[in-house]
Design a protein around this motif. Structure first.
Motif, mmCIF file in Angstrom:
data_model
loop_
_atom_site.group_PDB
_atom_site.id
_atom_site.type_symbol
_atom_site.label_atom_id
_atom_site.label_comp_id
_atom_site.label_asym_id
_atom_site.label_seq_id
_atom_site.Cartn_x
_atom_site.Cartn_y
_atom_site.Cartn_z
ATOM 1 N N ASP A 168 0.836 -1.197 0.000
ATOM 2 C CA ASP A 168 0.000 0.000 0.000
ATOM 3 C C ASP A 168 0.879 1.258 0.000
ATOM 4 O O ASP A 168 2.112 1.157 -0.079
ATOM 5 N N LEU B 244 0.588 -6.165 1.734
ATOM 6 C CA LEU B 244 -0.858 -6.340 1.897
ATOM 7 C C LEU B 244 -1.263 -7.780 2.157
ATOM 8 O O LEU B 244 -2.232 -8.040 2.875
ATOM 9 N N VAL B 245 -0.552 -8.729 1.561
ATOM 10 C CA VAL B 245 -0.759 -10.160 1.826
ATOM 11 C C VAL B 245 0.622 -10.809 1.832
ATOM 12 O O VAL B 245 1.559 -10.267 1.237
ATOM 13 N N GLU C 58 -10.412 -10.473 -3.379
ATOM 14 C CA GLU C 58 -9.598 -10.183 -2.200
ATOM 15 C C GLU C 58 -9.613 -8.670 -1.933
ATOM 16 O O GLU C 58 -9.350 -7.870 -2.831
ATOM 17 N N GLU C 59 -9.916 -8.314 -0.693
ATOM 18 C CA GLU C 59 -10.126 -6.909 -0.332
ATOM 19 C C GLU C 59 -8.897 -6.033 -0.556
ATOM 20 O O GLU C 59 -9.009 -4.843 -0.846
ATOM 21 N N HIS C 60 -7.707 -6.638 -0.426
ATOM 22 C CA HIS C 60 -6.495 -5.820 -0.475
ATOM 23 C C HIS C 60 -6.246 -5.166 -1.832
ATOM 24 O O HIS C 60 -5.507 -4.175 -1.920
ATOM 25 N N ASN D 95 -6.306 -1.494 -2.435
ATOM 26 C CA ASN D 95 -5.310 -0.672 -1.732
ATOM 27 C C ASN D 95 -3.908 -0.770 -2.321
ATOM 28 O O ASN D 95 -2.955 -0.224 -1.761
#
Length: 530
Positions: A100, A106-107, A149-151, A154
Motif C-alpha cells: 500500500d 498487503l498479503v 480479495e479486499e487488499h 489498496n
C-alpha cells in the motif's frame, strides 16, 4: 591489485541472489573473479495453502548472508567492506508482493511455486492471445481480483522479490527487463511492458472501479547497464547491520534467477541457451525470431538486455531426488559408516549410468508441488514399477535422474521438433550437474543436444548478478552485454561438452513415453491421497 587492495579501495562488486533454499552472496574483483562469499539457508512455508517466505525471513536471511560474507572477508583478508564499486540483487522470479502507500505488504509474499492461479492464467492467456503462466505476477494479481480479495483496492505497488529488495535499499521502484518479463509480457520492439496488453487488462478490470491503472503499480523496466539507483543510508544499514557499509554505491537493475543464470553461463546471445537444474529447473533458449504461435508449455521472457527467450519452467527438479539420496544416507548411518554426501551422490549417480537406457521400465514422478507443464495443479512424489520391470539400484537411480529433467524434455521437444529452433550451444548449471558428467549426460540424452558445463557455472546466480553489477560500472567501451561477457569475462571458455549417444537418446525417448502414459497415475494420486 590484490583481492585485499580491491576491497579496501572500493573496487569490489557484490552480487546477492535469493534462491529457493539458499541466499548467496558473491564478491568479485575487477577481473570478475569471485574473491569472497557468504550464504544463508532458508525454506519456504506453506501457510493457508500458499507457499511463502515471511518479510522477517527475507531481511534476516539477507543480513545473515551479508554477515557471513563479511566474516569471510575478515578471515581471508583482515579488512572490512566499506565501499563497493557496485551491488546487484537477484531472486527467484515471478510471484506476488503487493504494497500500500505506506509500504506495508498487503498479503504474504506468494512465490512462483503456487498453482492457485489457473483460472486467472487461462483467462489472461485467452485475452492476450499469449501464454500467461500460472506463476507470473499478472496471474497472481488477476486471481486476487477474481477471488474478490479486499487488499486489491489498496495496491500502490506490486513487484517481485528482487524488485522489493532493490526498492527497499535504493528507493527505486524498478526491475530488470528479464525479471519484468515474468510479471507481464514485454514488447520486444519497445523493450517495455506490452502497451496493448496493459490496455486490455485495464479494460478487463475497469468495472471493479479500482483507484489505480496497471502501469502505475508496476515497477519501471530497466535494461542491463542502465542506471537503477544508489544504495541509500537506510539501505546500507539494512544490508550491513554492523554499520561498516557506506551509502552511495551504484546498484544495477534487479534481475530474476533466469536472467542471472543466462549471464553466468554466457548464454545471452541468440542461438545460445542454458539449463538451470536445482530445486526447480528451467531451460532458456535465446531465439532468432518469435515462435509461430503461443504454447502453454513455453513462456516468452527476455535476456537482461531485452532479447526474446523461450523458457520452459518446471516447478520440480532435484528435491525428490535429494530425498531418495538422503534415504541411502540414513541407511549408511544405520550401518555405522561415516557419511560423505559428495561420495554418496557420486556413487549413486555414477551407478545410475550403468543401468538400462530406458531405466528397465521404472518410472519416477518428482512432483513435490504441482507441475503446470504437465497439467498437474498439485503434486505427489511417486515411484512406479510393474512386476516384470528390471528393478535394481542402477535403474532406480537412473529413473529418478530422468524424472528430474523429464518435464523439461516435454517442453523442449516442442522447440526443437515443432518450431525447429536452432542452437549453437547449451550450458548446464545448478545442483544436478555437481557430480561431474552425470546430470550432463542425462540432459544431453533428454533434449538430444550437446551440453556444456563450465567450472564457473557453479558460482550460480549470485555471480551472475555480480557480473551485471560489473557491466554497469566496468564497460567503458559501451559493449553489448553479449560482447562484454565474451570479451571481458569468458574469453572463449565454453566449458566441457558432452554429446548424447544414440543409445541414451533412444532409451530416454522410450522412457518419456512410459512417463507420459503414467501421468494418469500421478493424477489419481493427487485426487485420492492427501
Amino acid at each position: 591489485m590484490t583481492a585485499k587492495e580491491t576491497i579496501q579501495q572500493g573496487k569490489a562488486i557484490l552480487g546477492i541472489e535469493f534462491g529457493s533454499t539458499r541466499i548467496k552472496a558473491v564478491l568479485i574483483d575487477q577481473e570478475n573473479k569471485p574473491i569472497a562469499q557468504g550464504s544463508h539457508e532458508w525454506e519456504n512455508q506453506l501457510v493457508d495453502g500458499l507457499w511463502t517466505y515471511s518479510v522477517e525471513a527475507i531481511w534476516y536471511g539477507l543480513q545473515d548472508c551479508y554477515a557471513e560474507l563479511r566474516k569471510d572477508v575478515l578471515a581471508k583478508y583482515d579488512c572490512e567492506i566499506e565501499i563497493l564499486a557496485a551491488i546487484g540483487f537477484s531472486a527467484m522470479m515471478h510471484g506476488y508482493m503487493a504494497f500500500d502507500k505506506q509500504q506495508n505488504i498487503l498479503v504474504p509474499f506468494r512465490t512462483w511455486r503456487n498453482t492457485n492461479t489457473a483460472k486467472a492464467a487461462a483467462e489472461l492467456s485467452e485475452l492476450f492471445v499469449y501464454n500467461i503462466p500460472l506463476r507470473w505476477s499478472i496471474s497472481h494479481l488477476y486471481q486476487c481480483i477474481l477471488d474478490n480479495e479486499e487488499h486489491v483496492a489498496n495496491i500502490d505497488f506490486f513487484t517481485t522479490l528482487a524488485g522489493y529488495i532493490h526498492w527497499q535499499v535504493t528507493g527505486e521502484k524498478v526491475l530488470g527487463i528479464g525479471d519484468a518479463s515474468g510479471m507481464l509480457p514485454i514488447d520486444p520492439q519497445t523493450r517495455d511492458y506490452s502497451a496493448e496488453m496493459v490496455a486490455k487488462f485495464d479494460k478487463l478490470v475497469e468495472p471493479k472501479g479500482f483507484g489505480w491503472k496497471l502501469i502505475d503499480i508496476l515497477p519501471k523496466v530497466k535494461l542491463a547497464g542502465e542506471n537503477a539507483g544508489f544504495l541509500t543510508e537506510e539501505g546500507a544499514k539494512r544490508l550491513d547491520i554492523s554499520g561498516h557499509l557506506k551509502p552511495g554505491i551504484p546498484v544495477c537493475p534487479p534481475e530474476g534467477d533466469a536472467g542471472t543464470g543466462m549471464v553466468a553461463t554466457n548464454a545471452v546471445k541468440q542461438r545460445t541457451g542454458n539449463v538451470s537444474a536445482g530445486t526447480s529447473s528451467f531451460s532458456m533458449i535465446v531465439l532468432e525470431k518469435d515462435l509461430t504461435k503461443p504454447y502453454e508449455m513455453i513462456d516468452m521472457v527476455t535476456t537482461p538486455d531485452g532479447s526474446l527467450v523461450a523458457m520452459v519452467h518446471c516447478n520440480n527438479c532435484t528435491s525428490d531426488l535429494n530425498a531418495w539420496v538422503n534415504l541411502f544416507k540414513e541407511y549408511q548411518q544405520l550401518l555405522g559408516v561415516p557419511v560423505d554426501m559428495n561420495e554418496v551422490f557420486g556413487k549413486l549417480y555414477n551407478n545410475a549410468l550403468t543401468g538400462d537406457a530406458d531405466c528397465g521400465g521404472l518410472i519416477a514422478y518428482n512432483y513435490i508441488s504441482g507441475e503446470p507443464v504437465t497439467g498437474l495443479a498439485e503434486g505427489r512424489p511417486m515411484f512406479v514399477r510393474s512386476a516384470n520391470d528390471k528393478f535394481n539400484l542402477a535403474n532406480f537411480m537412473r529413473a529418478n535422474l530422468y524424472a528430474s529433467v523429464g518435464v523439461l524434455k516435454i517442453g523442449n521437444d516442442i522447440l526443437f521438433n515443432e518450431e525447429h529452433v536452432k542452437v549453437d550451444r547449451i550450458t548446464g548449471h545448478g545442483g544436478l550437474f555437481k557430480t561431474k558428467g552425470v546430470g550432463q549426460r542425462v540432459l544431453a540424452a533428454a533434449i538430444n543436444s550437446p551440453i556444456s558445463v563450465m567450472e564457473t557455472a557453479g558460482e550460480g546466480g549470485a555471480w551472475g548478478i555480480a557480473l551485471l553489477g560489473s557491466y554497469l560500472v566496468n564497460n567503458p567501451e559501451a559493449k553489448t552485454l553479449a560482447g562484454w561477457l565474451e570479451d571481458c569475462v569468458f574469453a572463449g571458455n565454453t566449458g566441457e561438452e558432452i554429446s548424447p549417444t544414440a543409445e541414451d537418446v533412444a532409451g530416454f525417448n522410450k522412457w518419456i513415453e512410459n512417463y507420459k502414459r503414467g501421468l494418469a497415475i500421478e493424477q489419481a494420486a493427487v485426487e485420492n491421497k492427501n
